[in-house]
Scaffold this motif. Structure first.
Motif, PDB file in Angstrom:
ATOM      1  N   LEU A   1     -14.461   4.742  -0.786  1.00 11.08           N
ATOM      2  CA  LEU A   1     -13.246   3.955  -0.025  1.00 11.08           C
ATOM      3  C   LEU A   1     -12.419   3.268  -0.986  1.00 11.08           C
ATOM      4  CD1 LEU A   1     -12.439   2.170   2.279  1.00 11.08           C
ATOM      5  CD2 LEU A   1     -14.226   0.444   1.800  1.00 11.08           C
ATOM      6  N   GLN A   2     -12.612   2.784  -2.169  1.00 10.71           N
ATOM      7  CA  GLN A   2     -11.896   2.156  -3.051  1.00 10.71           C
ATOM      8  C   GLN A   2     -10.833   3.256  -3.441  1.00 10.71           C
ATOM      9  OE1 GLN A   2     -12.377  -1.219  -4.062  1.00 10.71           O
ATOM     10  NE2 GLN A   2     -10.381  -0.988  -5.392  1.00 10.71           N
ATOM     11  N   ASP A   3     -11.362   4.491  -3.854  1.00  9.70           N
ATOM     12  CA  ASP A   3     -10.280   5.569  -4.195  1.00  9.70           C
ATOM     13  C   ASP A   3      -9.413   5.747  -3.252  1.00  9.70           C
ATOM     14  OD1 ASP A   3     -11.424   5.862  -6.891  1.00  9.70           O
ATOM     15  OD2 ASP A   3     -12.634   7.599  -6.517  1.00  9.70           O
ATOM     16  N   MET A   4      -9.903   5.864  -2.025  1.00  8.70           N
ATOM     17  CA  MET A   4      -8.989   6.246  -0.897  1.00  8.70           C
ATOM     18  C   MET A   4      -7.881   5.211  -0.872  1.00  8.70           C
ATOM     19  SD  MET A   4      -9.793   6.574   3.179  1.00  8.70           S
ATOM     20  CE  MET A   4      -9.845   4.617   3.497  1.00  8.70           C
ATOM     21  N   LEU A   5      -8.413   3.765  -1.020  1.00  8.94           N
ATOM     22  CA  LEU A   5      -7.263   2.761  -1.015  1.00  8.94           C
ATOM     23  C   LEU A   5      -6.340   2.942  -2.144  1.00  8.94           C
ATOM     24  CD1 LEU A   5      -9.579  -0.070   0.208  1.00  8.94           C
ATOM     25  CD2 LEU A   5      -7.847   0.888   1.567  1.00  8.94           C
ATOM     26  N   ILE A   6      -6.908   3.057  -3.386  1.00 10.72           N
ATOM     27  CA  ILE A   6      -5.920   3.322  -4.397  1.00 10.72           C
ATOM     28  C   ILE A   6      -5.144   4.305  -4.388  1.00 10.72           C
ATOM     29  CG2 ILE A   6      -5.831   3.633  -6.899  1.00 10.72           C
ATOM     30  CD1 ILE A   6      -8.667   2.136  -7.289  1.00 10.72           C
ATOM     31  N   ASP A   7      -5.522   5.766  -4.019  1.00  6.30           N
ATOM     32  CA  ASP A   7      -4.629   6.766  -3.712  1.00  6.30           C
ATOM     33  C   ASP A   7      -3.640   6.268  -2.807  1.00  6.30           C
ATOM     34  OD1 ASP A   7      -6.102   7.858  -5.877  1.00  6.30           O
ATOM     35  OD2 ASP A   7      -7.380   9.141  -4.570  1.00  6.30           O
ATOM     36  N   ASN A   8      -4.127   5.807  -1.635  1.00  2.29           N
ATOM     37  CA  ASN A   8      -2.878   5.625  -0.671  1.00  2.29           C
ATOM     38  C   ASN A   8      -1.810   4.698  -1.041  1.00  2.29           C
ATOM     39  OD1 ASN A   8      -3.132   6.684   2.406  1.00  2.29           O
ATOM     40  ND2 ASN A   8      -5.469   6.619   1.201  1.00  2.29           N
ATOM     41  N   TYR A   9      -2.307   3.753  -2.059  1.00  3.24           N
ATOM     42  CA  TYR A   9      -1.213   2.821  -2.241  1.00  3.24           C
ATOM     43  C   TYR A   9      -0.273   3.311  -3.539  1.00  3.24           C
ATOM     44  CZ  TYR A   9       1.130  -1.072  -4.177  1.00  3.24           C
ATOM     45  OH  TYR A   9       2.200  -1.959  -4.757  1.00  3.24           O
ATOM     46  N   GLY A  10      -1.166   4.223  -4.418  1.00  3.99           N
ATOM     47  CA  GLY A  10      -0.520   4.647  -5.598  1.00  3.99           C
ATOM     48  C   GLY A  10      -1.057   4.174  -6.970  1.00  3.99           C
ATOM     49  N   ARG A  11      -1.900   4.899  -7.361  1.00  2.00           N
ATOM     50  CA  ARG A  11      -2.626   4.463  -8.662  1.00  2.00           C
ATOM     51  C   ARG A  11      -1.932   4.065  -9.533  1.00  2.00           C
ATOM     52  NH1 ARG A  11      -8.180   5.683  -9.844  1.00  2.00           N
ATOM     53  NH2 ARG A  11      -8.311   6.590  -8.067  1.00  2.00           N
ATOM     54  N   ALA A  12      -0.836   4.970 -10.171  1.00  2.00           N
ATOM     55  CA  ALA A  12       0.045   4.243 -11.106  1.00  2.00           C
ATOM     56  C   ALA A  12       1.015   3.066 -10.777  1.00  2.00           C
ATOM     57  CB  ALA A  12       1.125   5.434 -11.283  1.00  2.00           C
ATOM     58  N   ASP A  13       0.879   2.669  -9.485  1.00  2.00           N
ATOM     59  CA  ASP A  13       1.532   1.481  -9.166  1.00  2.00           C
ATOM     60  C   ASP A  13       0.709   0.089  -9.192  1.00  2.00           C
ATOM     61  OD1 ASP A  13       3.776   2.811  -8.708  1.00  2.00           O
ATOM     62  OD2 ASP A  13       3.412   3.222  -6.573  1.00  2.00           O
ATOM     63  N   ILE A  14      -0.482   0.286  -9.476  1.00  2.00           N
ATOM     64  CA  ILE A  14      -1.184  -0.957  -9.653  1.00  2.00           C
ATOM     65  C   ILE A  14      -1.393  -1.160 -11.033  1.00  2.00           C
ATOM     66  CG2 ILE A  14      -3.640  -1.797  -9.278  1.00  2.00           C
ATOM     67  CD1 ILE A  14      -3.972   0.328  -7.349  1.00  2.00           C
ATOM     68  N   GLN A  15      -1.096  -2.509 -11.298  1.00  2.00           N
ATOM     69  CA  GLN A  15      -1.326  -2.889 -12.908  1.00  2.00           C
ATOM     70  C   GLN A  15      -2.516  -3.521 -13.057  1.00  2.00           C
ATOM     71  OE1 GLN A  15       2.135  -4.394 -14.336  1.00  2.00           O
ATOM     72  NE2 GLN A  15       3.388  -4.246 -12.782  1.00  2.00           N
ATOM     73  N   PHE A  16      -3.430  -2.523 -13.445  1.00  2.00           N
ATOM     74  CA  PHE A  16      -4.918  -2.955 -13.933  1.00  2.00           C
ATOM     75  C   PHE A  16      -4.862  -3.701 -15.159  1.00  2.00           C
ATOM     76  CE2 PHE A  16      -5.337   1.104 -11.413  1.00  2.00           C
ATOM     77  CZ  PHE A  16      -6.466   0.335 -10.544  1.00  2.00           C
ATOM     78  N   GLY A  17      -5.930  -4.424 -15.341  1.00  2.00           N
ATOM     79  CA  GLY A  17      -6.074  -5.325 -16.786  1.00  2.00           C
ATOM     80  C   GLY A  17      -5.426  -6.571 -16.581  1.00  2.00           C
TER      81      GLY A  17
END
Ligand code: FAD
Length: 385
Positions: free
Chosen positions: A106-122
């Motif tokens: 579920l988490q991967d689906m949400l991340i991919d739908n938003y755009g992994r590269a657009d999330i600022q991790f850390g």
């Protein structure tokens, strides 16, 4: 309009996708470098499924969901069926089915739908402040983000909640420990198309199918808080707590992998009615922390996301007005869900064993009608009928 979203869990990402869909610029900041969900799986009930459908993930979710067609309760000693019924009447009456899904997927689906590269991790937010016309978030690493609105989806331990409420909140221990994980489906333990729950002694053992021929399992035991138990003791602990339980339960205990079994002391937070302050909105567990007893915490976060995005998109009086309308639509709903879950929690986990025993007796004559009607009411209280 630019929205800053704090937290990349179910709530934050649902909100980010929803706002983006409504044409709002978003920035997502997530404290950890890699999200490791606290539980193995989650049941998304039709109210949550409809929100994810609205967000454009209908087909993907169908791929992740397990084939949960029936629901059954079994007594703990011999594993005899107390009641078993189809979920179809519920599905027909609410217009969508429930999907148990693995959390990581579920988490991967949400991340991919938003755009992994657009999330600022850390990026961990330390504090926020409002100024005339906007809001600033200050991060541990010195970064500062500026936006028109800030969505605090930073979970049950939210650092932004005290800013909104003006005071700290206490988490309340619900009185039981939950172990959960995933195992391959074994039909000698339970049918692969059924949500099966063994009940007795105020404890329960539950199995739900998720995609990939796996069961999401969980064990609940009423216990004091803070016991020195962890993954290294899990098999011995469960064997002890479930001594004398039916053969399928013993088999499940012998099958589980301790390294991937989670142990969680279950908490909630007394519901509060204030979800917004100025340009800042609480969303998901930051705004309402519930016990998982009706499986609605994540679904409520998805509902929040849809309602918030629509409020921001359709309002022309400004961010503050839109957030107040969001609060007006959500505060009673989420309070109701938290209190319903708490009530269910107490009955299931033997807070008063006489009440729990009456529930076991009721299950023996349950046709499905009463259980499904309670679920239907909860589901239809969501924003997307
Ligand atoms: P979280 O998932 O906690 O995400 C918050 C995110 O914010 C995290 O990634 C965190 O790292 C990040 N963060 C925290 N602080 C900061 C900071 N300062 N700066 C930046 N980022 C930060 N719900 C259901 O609908 N169905 C179920 O079947 C179900 N079962 C459950 C079973 C169990 C055992 C438990 C414990 C819960 C269950 N829930 C269920 C509830 C559900 O898991 C939660 O309601 C949901 O995960 C909340 O999502 P969230 O995004 O609000 O919070």
């Amino acid at each position: 309009m630019k929205a800053i979203i704090i937290g990349g869990g179910i709530g934050g990402l649902s909100a980010a996708i929803a706002l983006k869909r409504c044409g709002i610029t978003t920035e997502v900041y997530e404290a950890v470098k890699e999200i490791k969900p606290v539980g193995a799986a989650i049941s998304i009930w039709p109210n949550g499924v409809k929100c994810l459908n609205w967000l454009g993930m209908k087909e993907q979710l169908q791929q992740l969901g397990g084939p949960m067609e029936f629901m059954a309760y079994k007594e703990f000693v011999h594993g005899q069926t107390m009641t078993r019924f189809s979920l179809d009447p519920l599905i027909q009456s609410v217009g969508e089915r429930p999907y148990p899904v693995a959390r990581a997927e579920l988490q991967d689906m949400l991340i991919d739908n938003y755009g992994r590269a657009d999330i600022q991790f850390g990026k961990r937010v330390a504090r926020i402040e409002e100024f005339d016309g906007g809001v600033r978030a200050y991060f541990d690493d010195g970064h500062v983000a500026v936006g028109d609105v800030l969505i605090a989806a930073d979970g049950t331990h939210s650092v932004i909640r005290p800013y909104v409420l003006g005071h700290q909140t206490e988490r309340r221990y619900a009185g039981y420990v939950n172990w959960n994980g995933l195992v391959e489906i074994d039909e000698t333990i339970a049918p692969g198309n059924q949500w099966t729950t063994f009940v007795g002694e105020g404890k329960r053992v539950s199995l739900m199918p998720v995609a990939g021929n796996r069961f999401y399992f969980f064990f609940d035991v009423p216990l004091e808080k803070g016991l020195p138990e962890d993954r290294s003791t899990v098999k011995a602990d469960l064997t002890r707590y479930f001594a004398g339980w039916a053969e399928p339960v013993q088999k499940l205990i012998s099958t589980i992998n301790p390294d991937t079994t989670n142990r969680i002391e279950i908490h909630d937070i007394e519901p509060f009615m204030q979800l917004v302050r100025g340009r800042v909105a609480l969303l998901g567990d930051a705004g309402h922390s519930t016990t998982p007893d009706i499986g609605q915490g994540g679904c409520a976060a998805m509902e929040d996301a849809v309602v918030l995005a629509v409020a921001l998109q359709t309002n022309s009086l400004g961010v503050e007005d839109a957030l107040l309308r969001y609060q007006g639509k959500r505060a009673y709903r989420v309070k109701d869900l938290v209190l319903k879950a708490r009530k269910r929690c107490d009955v299931t986990h033997g807070k008063d064993m006489a009440i729990t025993h009456s529930w076991y007796e009721e299950l023996k004559v349950e046709t499905g009608e009463r259980v499904l009607s309670g679920m239907r009411e909860t589901i239809l209280g969501g924003p997307l009928e």
